[in-house]
Scaffold this active site. Structure first.
Site, PDB file in Angstrom:
ATOM      1  N   CYS A  38       0.830  -1.207   0.000  1.00  0.00           N
ATOM      2  CA  CYS A  38       0.000   0.000   0.000  1.00  0.00           C
ATOM      3  C   CYS A  38       0.864   1.257   0.000  1.00  0.00           C
ATOM      4  CB  CYS A  38      -0.956   0.000   1.186  1.00  0.00           C
ATOM      5  SG  CYS A  38      -0.142  -0.112   2.800  1.00  0.00           S
ATOM      6  N   HIS A  43      -1.488   1.231   7.459  1.00  0.00           N
ATOM      7  CA  HIS A  43      -1.997   1.235   6.084  1.00  0.00           C
ATOM      8  C   HIS A  43      -1.877   2.627   5.476  1.00  0.00           C
ATOM      9  CE1 HIS A  43      -4.211  -0.096   2.638  1.00  0.00           C
ATOM     10  NE2 HIS A  43      -5.271   0.662   2.880  1.00  0.00           N
TER      11      HIS A  43
END
Length: 483
Positions: A113, A431
């Site tokens: 990510c 994330h």
């Protein structure tokens, strides 16, 4: 890397490479590119049963040239009737992208990510895409290493794929090339890729592109990346103990927003980031001493990048920790007061012009004395070519290769166009997500392969203070004035 053949329905795909250092999920993403069957629908027969996303290749005994069987259905395209409404699925992919209003998301290949969000932010810069399109398909300049050339080609190809698709793109080739160029991004833990720092990925990718996108024969913009992102700093270095003083200049690709208990807003953090202490040898004292470094911006870029310094090394736990403090940032940023006196003088006339143009839009009467000799009918627009970074005329060539009728000048005022956020307590976990402003003006949250429309008023709420997504990198686009 072993190569295998994959049989799916009536088709056979020979010589499909398997990177045994990556998880089988990455291999499934490769097959998704070939067949259109999403990874979650794929059933691949291997020794011991079905291939699992997190299986260990070394225990599966896959051999060179082995034939694998895959089952699964591809995404179906709905066919429109001969007469009647035209479904989006029936349009060419380029038209589907226009209809959707945003480009494709990127499939997460396992803790990638950080890479996906970096790519989505940089992909939003049209001048960078234009420079990559012009990059030669084969061959490279003598002073450029092969790995930098290959990564530049992979970046160009990935940008092109994102522009032509509204379905999720699997950045397998780009990821493999990035890891080969910068091995730290290929680090494994228990057989899976480790989470990495998005700012480090951003910096390394821009550094590579700065090497490859140079034009040695061009006197105007020999370094495209520097023209687009480079910030020139001039610093006064002073030692109070000895009275010694010197001046330094440097070029950076981002300003640092330092965070402390005194910092509540981006501007305060930038001021802190332009002041620092350093210890170095003092010729006058014959020993090391503390010097105060006070920097000012002496050259501005087309795109101003700001990094929130949220991560630091925590000695007691021997890991990176995160500062969760809320730091507000604006949709419109004015850095005039952070500039050197020389640059401020260059910005004065364009700023007056910009105020006059914006005043006209609001129906206000402009001051003819401050408007200069510029035509009253000239409209303030954004130029598509990179400026020269000095605050003077950019005189740049646009994406279409046309020299603008009016020279575009920097004003020191910037508009927010991208935010890269991090959610979690550590840089080694959590994330990353990209929030990108489209040419239409609407915002899209790129959460890996899932693009989600957002309201502009919600973008500045990503300022921290809890466990929600908070800004780690902000990218602002220069507001220019024609002179």
């Amino acid at each position: 890397m072993p190569t295998v053949s994959v049989k799916w329905q009536k088709e056979t795909f020979p010589a499909v490479e398997i990177d045994t250092n990556q998880s089988p999920y990455v291999f499934k993403c490769q097959l998704y590119d070939l067949t259109g069957v999403p990874p979650q629908r794929q059933k691949i027969m291997v020794k011991g049963g079905l291939l699992k996303d997190d299986a260990d290749w070394s225990k599966l005994g896959v051999k060179e040239g082995q034939k694998l069987m895959m089952m699964g259905t591809a995404d179906e395209i709905v066919k429109a009737p001969e007469k009647g409404p035209v479904f989006m699925e029936d349009l060419p992919e380029e038209e589907q992208v226009v209809a959707v209003g945003h480009t494709a998301g990127l499939i997460n290949l396992g803790n990638t990510c950080y890479m996906n969000s970096t790519v989505q932010c940089l992909h939003s810069v049209p001048e960078l895409k234009s420079a990559l399109i012009k990059y030669p398909h084969s061959g490279r300049s003598n002073d450029l290493d092969q790995s930098s050339h290959i990564l530049t080609v992979a970046t160009r190809d990935l940008f092109n794929e994102l522009d032509k698709s509204y379905k999720p793109v699997a950045p397998v080739q780009f990821s493999m090339v990035l890891q080969k160029k910068y091995p730290q991004f290929g680090q494994l833990h228990n057989g899976s890729l480790m989470q990495q720092d998005a700012e480090e990925c951003w910096t390394q990718l821009l550094y590579t592109l700065s090497l490859s996108l140079r034009s040695p024969g061009s006197s105007e913009n020999p370094d495209t990346v520097k023209a687009l992102f480079g910030i020139e700093l001039v610093s006064r270095v002073h030692c109070e103990e000895s009275g010694e003083e010197s001046s330094e200049t440097e070029s950076v690709y981002a300003l640092k927003c330092h965070i402390s208990h005194e910092v509540n807003h981006l501007h305060e953090g930038l001021r802190h980031g332009l002041k620092s202490e350093l210890e170095k040898a003092s010729p006058a004292l014959g020993r090391s001493a503390i010097y105060l470094k006070d920097s000012r911006i002496n050259g501005l870029p087309r795109y101003l990048t700001i990094q929130f310094v949220r991560f630091f090394w925590k000695r007691e736990s021997n890991q990176k920790a995160k500062i969760l403090r809320k730091v507000d940032y604006p949709l419109e940023l004015d850095v005039y007061d952070l500039c050197s006196n020389d640059l401020r003088q260059k910005l004065e006339a364009p700023r007056r012009k910009l105020r006059d143009e914006e005043g006209k839009k609001l129906g206000l009467k402009t001051n003819d004395k401050t408007s200069g000799s510029a035509s009253k009918d000239v409209k303030m627009t954004d130029a598509e070519g990179p400026s020269n970074g000095s605050g003077e005329s950019s005189n740049a060539i646009s994406q279409e290769g046309v020299v603008p009728e009016k020279e575009m000048h920097l004003t020191g005022i910037y508009d927010l166009v991208a935010v890269l956020t991090h959610k979690g307590r550590s840089a080694d976990s959590g994330h990353y997500v990209a929030w990108v402003k489209q040419e239409s003006g609407k915002w899209i949250q790129y959460d890996d392969d899932n693009p989600i429309p957002q309201r502009e008023e919600d973008i500045t709420k990503l300022s921290g203070g809890g466990d929600w997504h908070m800004a780690y990198i902000c990218m602002y686009k220069a507001r220019l004035a024609p002179m």
